[in-house]
Design a protein around this motif. Structure first.
Motif, short mmCIF file in Angstrom:
data_model
loop_
_atom_site.label_atom_id
_atom_site.label_comp_id
_atom_site.label_asym_id
_atom_site.label_seq_id
_atom_site.Cartn_x
_atom_site.Cartn_y
_atom_site.Cartn_z
N THR A 1 -110.06 -45.09 -56.98
CA THR A 1 -110.28 -44.61 -55.63
C THR A 1 -110.32 -43.09 -55.64
O THR A 1 -109.71 -42.44 -56.49
CB THR A 1 -109.17 -45.08 -54.66
OG1 THR A 1 -107.91 -44.57 -55.12
CG2 THR A 1 -109.11 -46.60 -54.60
N LEU A 2 -111.05 -42.51 -54.70
CA LEU A 2 -111.19 -41.06 -54.63
C LEU A 2 -111.71 -40.68 -53.25
O LEU A 2 -112.53 -41.38 -52.66
CB LEU A 2 -112.18 -40.57 -55.70
CG LEU A 2 -112.52 -39.07 -55.68
CD1 LEU A 2 -111.32 -38.26 -56.17
CD2 LEU A 2 -113.74 -38.77 -56.55
N LYS B 1 -114.84 -45.01 -53.54
CA LYS B 1 -114.91 -43.55 -53.68
C LYS B 1 -115.75 -42.92 -52.58
O LYS B 1 -116.72 -43.51 -52.11
CB LYS B 1 -115.48 -43.16 -55.05
CG LYS B 1 -114.58 -43.57 -56.21
CD LYS B 1 -115.08 -43.01 -57.53
CE LYS B 1 -114.11 -43.35 -58.65
NZ LYS B 1 -114.54 -42.78 -59.94
N THR C 1 -116.60 -41.95 -62.55
CA THR C 1 -116.20 -40.55 -62.60
C THR C 1 -116.99 -39.82 -63.69
O THR C 1 -117.12 -40.30 -64.81
CB THR C 1 -114.69 -40.43 -62.91
OG1 THR C 1 -113.97 -41.07 -61.85
CG2 THR C 1 -114.26 -38.98 -63.02
#
Length: 424
Positions: A102-103, A160, A293
């Motif tokens: 998660t981001l 994200k 990422t």
């Protein structure tokens, strides 16, 4: 949408995995004719792309479709069913989706220091602040300031979000003396520097002026050929982007790890790192389209290929580390100074119809619309010519400037000088 997209996807038993990518874009736009503001516009749009994955017969198929604000629940369910059918005939080697990350992040930019309206006005002032000369003008100008909120979710726990900013300036510098001459100038960036915008517009104004006066040389000069950052980015990019995992998996990469890009170099050795973000680039991001990422990766060191990079899927196929799909290119500075370049005649290509690079046939060349022949402090504009040479010889002799600049997805030397490229 009043209905839940993920519930619909989970309700279809044939969907083994899914991915949802959404891009919400807010814009503030200015449209000028000459120096008169004709139109101001704001927009707010959201584009959602859904990908469904279906596993069958030892393969994984996928199919994508778009959703809009007006899409109904019934229409979405039908789109999912149609995508399942299409995915069921696609036979890709099995692979897993990225998972459990998660981001909520922001890509660095100075756009937040002003409101969109104030920022757009400042950009317009920077353009019209350029020195236009007696016969020069900006025939048309369009400015777009964007705020993007990009989200990626999938069925494996990726959730994200990133907020990022970008701008585009489109200008038509025009020279009106006898026959009118125009150039199209487009600047894209995520960091606003008023002085840089003004300087680049002034440079384009000088170029459009010189296009009006430039002539084909009676005799083709034999000297060093210089390429500016835009063409240099294309040249190096044609090598670096082929070091992507997908290209390697397909077997179409001209260079492999351990291969020498520059054979017997007499100039500066090439050093390239692919990054998630580089200074000023609108392509800068925290994660790729799959939600992976982004991990910076050095791919060329001292002219030798040292690594590949690419998406989560193709990293699995090649059994290599996942870096995410990297599109920003960071090229190390070289040793060439302005004083050294001016020490002998050179031919600087400032406007080309498109640089042609063919690694397999060892070719570099293209039509030059405007160039400057520089010797003993004098500069002569030229047109109606082309350049041509062996790519291997050009790379071996390449001298990269000590000064770096940003353009597009590239941050690296401002220019490069080459021996062995002919002016034809």
């Amino acid at each position: 949408m009043s209905w839940n997209l993920e519930q619909l996807l989970r309700a279809n038993a044939a969907v083994d995995d899914y991915k949802i990518r959404s891009d919400k874009t807010e814009s503030y736009e200015l449209f000028f004719v000459h120096d008169k503001l004709e139109t101001t516009r704001s927009t707010d749009t959201t584009e959602t792309t859904v990908t469904v994955y279906v596993d069958h017969d030892g393969f994984r198929g996928d199919s994508s479709f778009k959703l809009y604000a007006a899409t109904t629940e019934a229409e979405a369910a039908q789109k999912i069913a149609d995508a399942v059918k299409k995915a069921g005939v696609i036979k890709n080697q099995m692979y897993a989706l990225p998972e459990n990350e998660t981001l909520d992040g922001v890509v660095a930019s100075n756009f937040t220091e002003m409101t969109p309206a104030a920022l757009a006005k400042a950009m317009a002032d920077a353009v019209f602040g350029a020195e236009l000369y007696a016969h020069g003008s900006i025939n048309a100008l369009e400015i777009f300031v964007y705020r993007h909120v990009v989200t990626v979710k999938n069925s494996r726990g990726i959730d994200k979000r990133e907020t990022k900013y970008s701008a585009m300036i489109e200008a038509i510098p025009t020279w009106n003396e006898g026959e009118s001459v125009e150039l199209y100038e487009c600047q894209r960036f995520n960091r606003f520097d008023a002085a840089k915008v003004t300087a680049e517009i002034e440079q384009k104004m000088r170029e459009v002026r010189d296009r009006a006066y430039a002539k084909a040389p009676a005799e083709k000069p034999a000297c060093t050929v210089v390429l500016d950052a835009a063409e240099l980015a294309q040249l190096i990019g044609d090598i670096a982007y082929d070091l992507d995992y997908a290209t390697v998996y397909a077997g179409s990469n001209p260079f492999s790890i351990g291969h020498t890009v520059q054979k017997e170099p007499t100039g500066d050795k090439l050093n390239v790192t692919m990054r998630g973000m580089v200074e000023g680039s609108v392509a800068s991001a925290l994660f790729d389209a799959d939600g992976t990422t982004l991990v910076d990766t050095e791919v060329i060191r001292d002219g030798i290929v040292v690594d590949y990079c690419g998406s989560h899927r193709f990293a699995q196929y090649l059994e290599r580390k996942t870096t995410g799909r990297l599109v920003c290119m960071d090229v190390a500075a070289g040793t060439l100074t302005d004083a050294e370049l001016a020490g002998k005649p050179y031919f600087r290509c400032v406007s080309m119809s498109g640089l042609q690079v063919d690694v397999y046939n060892d070719y570099i060349g293209g039509e030059v619309r405007l160039a400057y022949y520089c010797e003993n402090g004098e500069t002569v504009p030229m047109t109606g010519i082309s350049i041509s040479g062996k790519l291997s010889a050009a790379l071996a002799s390449m001298r990269l400037s000590a000064e770096r600049t940003a353009t597009g997805n590239y941050y690296g030397p401002k220019l490069a000088a080459f021996e062995g490229i002919e002016i034809v």
